[in-house]
Write an enzyme that holds these catalytic residues in place. Structure first.
Site, PDB file in Angstrom:
ATOM      1  N   TRP A  89     -60.420  81.185 -35.522  1.00  0.00           N
ATOM      2  CA  TRP A  89     -61.371  80.827 -36.578  1.00  0.00           C
ATOM      3  C   TRP A  89     -62.288  82.013 -36.908  1.00  0.00           C
ATOM      4  CZ3 TRP A  89     -62.193  76.364 -32.782  1.00  0.00           C
ATOM      5  CH2 TRP A  89     -61.043  75.558 -32.774  1.00  0.00           C
ATOM      6  N   HIS A  90     -61.676  83.197 -36.951  1.00  0.00           N
ATOM      7  CA  HIS A  90     -62.359  84.429 -37.358  1.00  0.00           C
ATOM      8  C   HIS A  90     -61.631  85.042 -38.559  1.00  0.00           C
ATOM      9  CE1 HIS A  90     -63.612  85.025 -32.834  1.00  0.00           C
ATOM     10  NE2 HIS A  90     -64.340  84.096 -33.440  1.00  0.00           N
TER      11      HIS A  90
END
Length: 665
Positions: A595-596
């Site tokens: 989730w980057h």
């Protein structure tokens, strides 16, 4: 569903009061809050066991007074955490009743980048800024950062799933990668793990090699220093936002795990890192900097935006405002405003004299550009959207990703009390301490390339939590693993505690893209993440597995009987266990998103055909439009991306004001 500010505040108060009632009942009746949270059936509570009701033994009143005092103290602490004045006021009603004036800048997105830019630009009282945010104020679960996972799949998050990829995420529900992002003030910075890492020098050396020679490691460090000391130079009548960083609290029970992991890494020749402020490098540490203070999240939406917004008449924020289209001049040469949907039903327009600044994140920023006619022709033509500029918007999507490995203990290790334990709740609300305020992570950075002696890592390891197998499925629910895999893990663990280690690629070679699914601005995007599609990424993950196996062979790990847990996966179990082929199959199932996301509005030199924005973050081919967030990264940085995004926004604010001053001079 989009909530009004009033409804959200009422909802938070109701939830908080219910939680407090449960706590008091649990304290008095010796009921564990953990059983309530986990869904297990608690002991029966009757009228005779409720505080203030008739009890089995007599009392003269002092005990009831003590319980009442506890309730009052916790309720006061809860009220302090949910104060409305820590967030900017909502300008929505004023906009509906009286319309909107013209602004110098309209910023789309009040996440990390948007909050920083809005705060910095309005330090100049001559600059008028409107900030649009699709969500609302963060709920109390955001304040208590250890409860962040409860915000996933809620109204405070964008919840998307990537298209099916045969190389990854096959062990997740629906066999698709999960893509959550924050939908509230602070954006994903209001629901992430709070960790703040700048990356390292080599990241920005690579940016320069790609044509971004105006972005240096030295400048990033100077901007970081400015961000962490800004308020020291502020006049008392003009508050200035700042970056608030502290180390996580560590509980006494965490010391055993810290010693275990640090001793094992030392046996393998890895040094201890006392301070990550100078950048990530090879080694291990438990000293993890984060946006926290006294056990509470200190997102930049709070410390930059909330800190200053109520004292600046030149800054206005509209919440629950979904930007649907960038408006352009009659000749389509210049951005002149933003069209947005307020509270799901009011269509409004905000006009600008200078620029539109898009800071909606690596998925929503390219999505808005595409909706406005900026992007690859094939996607726009098929959806009937007139093309204004042919740019590779949505390309170059990449992320660190993460591969969880599980190790089982033969010898038990100290485990802190549950965050749902009544004592944990009381410790947090009354003293901002205990499990709800603490981290149980140890972080490592390794270079898996045996032919390199570089101190720049290619893999990030987080040795995370100790999970009592069979009693706490929350971690696996959070990762969205399929039920049969979770059940298989529980059976394989056989009631032993587990050590989780997450490995993330710091320099992933695989690239994906995002596209519009439909011309409807409220439709979910198409995400093709392509994790682990490149052989180089697969081999780095394989070297990560072998590194963890070497840790298992250290004296420190053998002392606890730690060994790799064989996670049952039907397809992989047809292969010889522990072969390279087996682990590459494991990657297919359990390599998932970190989730980057970055890179979808890539920055580059004027001659770079793959660039969407130039080095001053101006969108190529049109005037009056910039992108300011993680989507501009040409390549991802070595560590959590919220920190570099903050510094990108600091630099952006400087160059934007420079250009504005030049125009008005």
């Amino acid at each position: 569903m989009i909530f009004s500010a009033t409804f959200s505040q009422c909802r938070l108060c109701i939830l908080a009061v219910l939680l407090l009632v449960i706590v008091v009942i649990a304290v008095v009746a010796s009921t564990t809050l953990a059983s309530v949270i986990s869904g297990d059936s608690p002991p029966t509570v009757t009228n005779d066991t409720l505080p203030g009701s008739s009890c089995a033994s007599s009392a003269v009143g002092s005990a009831e007074a003590l319980v009442g005092s506890l309730f009052t103290a916790i309720n006061a602490a809860k009220c302090e955490m949910t104060r409305a004045d820590q967030w900017p006021a909502d300008f929505a009603e004023e906009a509906l009743n009286n319309g909107l004036r013209e602004y110098d800048f309209v910023i789309v997105g009040a996440g990390t980048a948007g909050s920083v830019v809005a705060s910095r630009l309005t330090e100049n009282p001559r600059i008028r800024v409107l900030l649009l945010e699709a969500g609302d104020d963060p709920p109390i679960e955001s304040e208590i950062f250890t409860l962040s996972s409860s915000l996933h799949r809620s109204s405070y998050a964008w919840t998307d799933y990537a298209e099916t990829n045969p190389n990854c995420c096959q062990g997740m529900r629906m066999g698709r990668c999960y893509w959550p992002r924050g939908k509230m003030l602070g954006g994903s910075g209001s629901m992430s793990g709070n960790i703040f890492l700048l990356g390292n020098q080599q990241d920005f050396d690579r940016w320069r090699q790609l044509g971004c020679d105006q972005w240096s490691w030295e400048e990033m460090q100077l901007l970081y220093e400015k961000a962490t000391t800004a308020s020291m130079h502020a006049a008392s009548v003009k508050p200035v936002g700042e970056l608030v960083l502290n180390y996580f609290e560590h509980l006494a029970e965490h010391n055993d795990l810290t010693r275990l992991v640090l001793n094992a890494s030392s046996e393998l020749g890895l040094r201890y890192i006392p301070d990550l402020a100078e950048g990530t490098r090879v080694g291990y540490t438990e000293a993890i900097p984060a946006n926290i203070k006294s056990g509470r999240r200190m997102s930049v939406a709070k410390s930059y935006l909330g800190e200053v917004a109520r004292t600046r008449p030149n800054l206005q924020i509209i919440k629950n405002a979904l930007a649907t289209k960038i408006l352009f001049s009659s000749d389509n040469s210049r951005a002149v405003g933003v069209e947005f949907l307020l509270r799901g039903r009011h269509q409004l327009k905000a006009l600008v004299r200078s620029e539109v600044l898009v800071a909606a994140g690596a998925i929503n920023s390219p999505k808005l550009l595409l909706q406005s006619g900026i992007g690859p022709g094939e996607n726009l033509i098929e959806l009937g959207i007139p093309q204004l500029a042919d740019l590779p918007v949505g390309h170059n999507l990449h992320d660190h990703g993460m591969l969880p490995l599980l190790l089982s203990f033969e010898r038990e290790i100290a485990v802190s009390q549950s965050v749902g334990d009544p004592q944990s709740v009381a410790d947090y609300f009354l003293r901002q301490s205990g499990p709800l305020a603490a981290s149980i992570s140890i972080m490592g950075f390794i270079n898996t390339n045996a032919s390199s002696s570089s101190q720049f890592p290619d893999l990030h390891l987080v040795s995370h939590t100790i999970v009592p197998a069979g009693t706490d499925r929350n971690t696996f629910e959070f990762l969205q693993l399929r039920d049969e895999i979770v059940d298989g893990i529980s059976r394989a663990a056989n009631n032993r505690s587990l050590l989780q280690i997450y490995g993330s690629l710091l320099r992933p070679q695989s690239r994906g893209r995002m596209r519009l699914r439909s011309a409807d601005p409220q439709a979910h995007p198409l995400i093709y993440n392509n994790y682990a599609s490149e052989r180089a990424d697969q081999l780095t993950l394989l070297r990560y597995v072998r590194f963890v196996q070497r840790m298992c062979a250290t004296r420190a790990f053998r002392n606890y009987g730690l060994q790799m847990l064989h996670v049952p996966i039907e397809e992989c179990d047809k292969l010889a266990y522990d072969s390279d082929a087996y682990w590459l199959c494991y990657v297919k199932y359990l390599y998932i998103g970190a989730w980057h996301p970055v890179g979808t509005c890539r920055m580059g030199a004027d001659t770079d055909s793959n660039a969407v924005v130039d080095q001053r973050l101006r969108v190529r081919g049109v005037n009056g439009l910039r992108v300011v967030d993680a989507s501009i990264m040409p390549e991802i940085t070595s560590g959590n991306t919220n920190g570099p995004t903050t510094i990108i926004a600091e630099k952006a604010a400087i160059v934007i004001e420079e250009d504005w001053n030049e125009k008005v001079a």
